[in-house]
Design an enzyme around this catalytic site. Structure first.
Site, short mmCIF file in Angstrom:
data_model
loop_
_atom_site.label_atom_id
_atom_site.label_comp_id
_atom_site.label_asym_id
_atom_site.label_seq_id
_atom_site.Cartn_x
_atom_site.Cartn_y
_atom_site.Cartn_z
CG HIS A 1 20.77 5.28 12.36
ND1 HIS A 1 21.04 4.18 11.78
CD2 HIS A 1 19.74 5.41 12.57
CE1 HIS A 1 19.90 3.42 11.49
NE2 HIS A 1 19.13 4.14 12.57
CG HIS B 1 15.86 0.95 11.99
ND1 HIS B 1 14.85 1.23 12.91
CD2 HIS B 1 14.80 0.83 10.70
CE1 HIS B 1 13.67 2.40 12.43
NE2 HIS B 1 13.26 1.54 11.10
CG ASP C 1 17.29 0.46 16.33
OD1 ASP C 1 17.35 0.71 17.71
OD2 ASP C 1 16.82 0.74 15.54
CG ASP D 1 13.69 0.03 16.70
OD1 ASP D 1 14.04 -0.71 16.67
OD2 ASP D 1 13.78 1.43 15.36
C1 3YP Z 1 14.80 7.35 10.40
C2 3YP Z 1 14.34 7.27 9.05
C3 3YP Z 1 13.53 5.78 8.23
C4 3YP Z 1 13.80 5.46 9.04
C5 3YP Z 1 13.94 5.86 10.33
C6 3YP Z 1 14.84 4.81 11.75
C7 3YP Z 1 15.19 5.32 13.19
C8 3YP Z 1 15.40 4.31 14.10
O1 3YP Z 1 14.69 4.13 14.53
N1 3YP Z 1 16.88 4.03 13.96
O2 3YP Z 1 17.23 2.95 14.56
ZN ZN Z 2 15.73 1.98 14.98
#
Ligand code: 3YP
Ligand code: ZN
Length: 378
Positions: free
Chosen positions: A143, A182, A180, A268
């Site tokens: 991220h 996300h 992942d 995840d």
């Molecule tokens: C970060 C804040 C809300 C969701 C969360 C995701 C973290 C993650 O596993 N990113 O790949």
């Molecule tokens: Zn994630």
């Protein structure tokens, strides 16, 4: 064939503090201190299972080092690196940018050890010392943008490793696959206009970040066509992910013809994960990994390097990690997924029409890879 493995106890010392799941503890607001969801447990247990299963003895252990300032600056702004250092120097730590990304005391040095661990692994692969490899790193990276930490990520480990491979190792064309749950928004943004780096993210639609990772985000300028997003509906499982791998990831890799494949390896999307609503099992990760190692064998001498990202079920992530790493190393251990019978019904879920529709729509993007060069060729 050998598989490299990067781990360091310091990765577990990245202290995300007493947040209640996602939220910083705030007793006056009624947010009781607890444990942050991105805590060491899932990764510690994964590492221990890799050891206890006997797999570790079959791997080539590679010692991480800290990424240098110059290496970080290939991707990140000086202000961002300085911000992480400043937060890390605070007595109680701070945040990497978005309020969801704790920086513990000393986390700056640990985050550099994560990025540098991936650099060392990519280097070993480029030199042919190992065929492929896995870095079980923390904190995660996908991220993080050039100038902002977010979603638990401080530095974008994979992006730093990709830029290093291009600058120092003669690996020019790099494909980054991100499964992942996300969206790999940070990686996408860093390479959005770069036709030498193909980014493909499979993720749960609209999960995190908000309003990010849609099919229409397809790169810009010279990089048009080199960003692919597959926003899978919540509830997508084994059949849906395999369909996306077969219809999108593998043909995209084939067309792009990378010198190196990097994998943002979040676990995840597993069926027990608290941070997403997908339904993969350890066996799903094994099957998906097999597809990628086959592609890497065909396209780039087996060069596949993976970095750990999300994955928050302390009791299931270790089996997903083991299945992945066994497959990467082309072996098995005596440990099989002890929850396989429990998740059998999830694993048997068929590909649903609304899942297929998204995947087939995103598959249209594959033909845009290299369309410009192919059209221009004599
Ligand atoms: C970060 C804040 C809300 C969701 C969360 C995701 C973290 C993650 O596993 N990113 O790949
Ligand atoms: Zn994630």
């Amino acid at each position: 064939m050998t598989t490299g493995y990067v781990f360091h106890p310091e990765y577990l010392w990245h202290d995300t503090g007493t947040s209640a799941g996602l939220l910083p503890a705030n007793p006056p607001a009624g947010i009781q201190p607890a444990v942050h969801i991105e805590n060491p447990e899932a990764k510690r247990r994964a590492h221990e299972l890799i050891h206890v299963s006997g797999l570790l003895a079959e791997l080539t252990v590679i010692e991480p080092r800290r990424a240098t300032m110059a290496e970080l600056l290939r991707v990140h702004t000086g202000d961002h690196v300085q911000h992480i250092k400043t937060q890390s120097d605070l007595r109680g730590g701070g945040d990497a940018g978005d309020g969801f990304s704790p920086v513990g005391p000393g986390s700056y040095a640990i985050a550099r050890l994560a990025a540098g661990g991936l650099i060392e692994l990519v280097t070993a692969v480029a030199r042919g010392e190992v065929t492929n490899g896995y870095a079980l790193t923390r904190p995660p990276g996908h991220h993080a943008t050039a100038d902002l930490g977010m979603g638990f990520c401080l530095f974008n480990n994979i992006a730093v490793a990709a830029r290093h491979a291009q600058a120092e190792l003669g690996l020019t064309r790099i494909a980054i696959v991100d499964w992942d749950a996300h969206h790999g928004n940070g990686t996408q943004s860093i390479f959005y206009t770069d036709p030498n780096v193909l980014t493909i993210s499979l993720h749960q639609a609209g999960c995190f970040p908000p309003d990010s990772g849609w099919i229409r985000e397809n790169g810009a300028g010279d990089g048009t066509g080199y960003t692919i997003n597959v926003p899978l509906p919540p509830g997508t499982g084994h059949a849906g992910y395999l369909h996306a791998m077969t219809e999108i990831v593998l043909p995209a890799l084939e067309r792009f013809a990378p010198d190196l494949i990097l994998l943002a390896n979040g676990f995840d999307a597993n069926v027990f994960d608290p941070m997403a609503r997908q339904m993969l099992t350890a066996d799903s990760y094994r099957a998906m990994t097999r597809m990628l190692t086959d592609a890497a064998d065909r396209l780039c001498h087996g060069r596949l390097v993976a970095a750990h990202e999300g994955g928050y079920s302390p009791f299931y992530v270790p089996y997903c990690t083991l299945a992945f790493l066994e497959e990467l190393a082309g072996t098995t251990t005596r440990v099989t997924d002890p929850l396989a019978a429990v998740v059998a019904e999830y694993a048997a879920e068929p590909l649903r029409p609304h899942q297929k529709a998204v995947i087939d729509e995103a598959a249209q993007l594959v033909s845009r890879i290299g369309a410009h060069e192919i059209a221009a060729a004599p």
